[in-house]
Scaffold this motif. Structure first.
Motif, PDB file in Angstrom:
ATOM      1  N   ASP A   1      33.255  24.461 -13.324  1.00  0.00           N
ATOM      2  CA  ASP A   1      31.921  24.183 -12.818  1.00  0.00           C
ATOM      3  C   ASP A   1      31.942  23.390 -11.533  1.00  0.00           C
ATOM      4  O   ASP A   1      30.950  23.337 -10.812  1.00  0.00           O
ATOM      5  CB  ASP A   1      31.103  23.415 -13.867  1.00  0.00           C
ATOM      6  CG  ASP A   1      30.546  24.343 -14.924  1.00  0.00           C
ATOM      7  OD1 ASP A   1      30.067  23.801 -15.925  1.00  0.00           O
ATOM      8  OD2 ASP A   1      30.591  25.565 -14.746  1.00  0.00           O
TER       9      ASP A   1
ATOM     10  N   ILE B   1      23.305  22.940 -14.340  1.00  0.00           N
ATOM     11  CA  ILE B   1      23.824  21.883 -13.464  1.00  0.00           C
ATOM     12  C   ILE B   1      22.681  21.181 -12.743  1.00  0.00           C
ATOM     13  O   ILE B   1      22.661  19.951 -12.624  1.00  0.00           O
ATOM     14  CB  ILE B   1      24.824  22.469 -12.446  1.00  0.00           C
ATOM     15  CG1 ILE B   1      26.033  23.066 -13.162  1.00  0.00           C
ATOM     16  CG2 ILE B   1      25.280  21.388 -11.461  1.00  0.00           C
ATOM     17  CD1 ILE B   1      26.951  23.866 -12.255  1.00  0.00           C
TER      18      ILE B   1
ATOM     19  N   GLN C   1      27.031  15.922  -9.927  1.00  0.00           N
ATOM     20  CA  GLN C   1      26.268  17.131 -10.233  1.00  0.00           C
ATOM     21  C   GLN C   1      25.836  17.859  -8.963  1.00  0.00           C
ATOM     22  O   GLN C   1      25.768  19.097  -8.942  1.00  0.00           O
ATOM     23  CB  GLN C   1      25.053  16.790 -11.106  1.00  0.00           C
ATOM     24  CG  GLN C   1      25.381  16.160 -12.446  1.00  0.00           C
ATOM     25  CD  GLN C   1      26.320  17.006 -13.295  1.00  0.00           C
ATOM     26  OE1 GLN C   1      26.355  18.229 -13.180  1.00  0.00           O
ATOM     27  NE2 GLN C   1      27.075  16.349 -14.170  1.00  0.00           N
TER      28      GLN C   1
ATOM     29  N   ARG D   1      28.883  19.706  -8.009  1.00  0.00           N
ATOM     30  CA  ARG D   1      29.088  20.814  -8.934  1.00  0.00           C
ATOM     31  C   ARG D   1      28.182  22.004  -8.589  1.00  0.00           C
ATOM     32  O   ARG D   1      28.611  23.157  -8.658  1.00  0.00           O
ATOM     33  CB  ARG D   1      28.795  20.366 -10.371  1.00  0.00           C
ATOM     34  CG  ARG D   1      29.863  19.520 -11.021  1.00  0.00           C
ATOM     35  CD  ARG D   1      29.403  19.123 -12.417  1.00  0.00           C
ATOM     36  NE  ARG D   1      30.301  18.160 -13.024  1.00  0.00           N
ATOM     37  CZ  ARG D   1      31.373  18.466 -13.738  1.00  0.00           C
ATOM     38  NH1 ARG D   1      31.700  19.725 -13.908  1.00  0.00           N
ATOM     39  NH2 ARG D   1      32.124  17.516 -14.268  1.00  0.00           N
TER      40      ARG D   1
END
Length: 240
Positions: free
Chosen positions: A14, A129, A148, A151
């Motif tokens: 991810d 996400i 995040q 990601r």
């Protein structure tokens, strides 16, 4: 080693890269761990790094730490000074201008290509996400915000199936990541808007050009905050 374990999680699928293979050599694990410390601003702009200091902090041997420093210096994430000191680089106005130009070329094109290739499950993963990013913003969790946000971008970089462009884009994050952490501290996470939902809506509609436009605006907003917070005038550039 918690730092290494955290880095393995961050650099998983991810996060835009294959997780380290089982039994990966120590130097690769330490490289990933040090890369994460830089990427998410655990090492501040201008901070000096030493082999001994990082070895203690990361509970690692001298040799893999030395190799990780060498690799990250070659990638521009660290800077070697003339007196043999190594530091986390501080961004200049020229640096910011070049990074904005490069990101506004790379990220929109990667978003466009990702949209053309994405399946429903891929878009759903991006939405998960983005939801985690929203929660980090709501909680004011700076580290989670940075993780995040990275990601999200790294995920659509992978979807684009353009490894040369994706590697270039990821390399840029290492250059501005430490400064982004400084900005989170100054402005708070809720003052850092993004265009992720506009991009996701465009991806759901299969509109690659709209996804690229949303990502172009996202990059412009984000990097504009970097320049403004660091009190650097943006140099006049043409991005069309």
């Amino acid at each position: 080693m918690k730092i290494v374990a955290d880095a393995q999680e961050i650099t998983g699928a991810d996060a835009g890269g294959a997780p380290p293979a089982a039994g990966a050599p120590a130097h690769q694990l330490i490289y990933e761990a040090l890369r994460a410390l830089i990427l998410f601003g655990e090492l501040a702009p201008g901070e000096a790094v030493t082999i001994a200091g990082l070895s203690t902090r990361m509970e690692a041997g001298v040799t893999p730490v030395r190799e990780a420093i060498r690799r990250l210096t070659a990638e521009g994430a660290l800077a070697a000074l003339g007196n043999r000191r190594v530091i986390v680089p501080e961004l200049s106005a020229q640096n910011i201008s070049e990074i904005i130009y490069a990101r506004q070329c790379l990220d929109p094109e990667l978003a466009r290509r990702a949209t053309l290739r994405a399946k429903d499950a891929d878009i759903a993963r991006l939405e998960v996400i983005d939801a985690a990013l929203d929660l980090a913003i709501l909680r004011g969790d700076q580290r989670q915000y940075l993780e995040q946000n990275y990601r999200f971008h790294a995920c659509f970089y992978d979807l684009a199936d353009a490894p040369v462009l994706a590697d270039m884009a990821r390399g840029l994050w290492l250059r501005f990541g430490p400064s982004l952490r400084v900005i989170c501290g100054r402005l708070g996470t809720q003052n850092l808007p993004d265009m992720h939902k506009s991009m996701l809506a465009a991806m759901r509609a299969g509109d690659a050009d709209a996804a690229a436009a949303a990502m172009r605006e996202d990059v412009g907003q984000g990097m504009g905050h970097v320049a403004q917070s660091l009190e650097m005038p943006l140099m006049a550039e043409r991005f069309d």
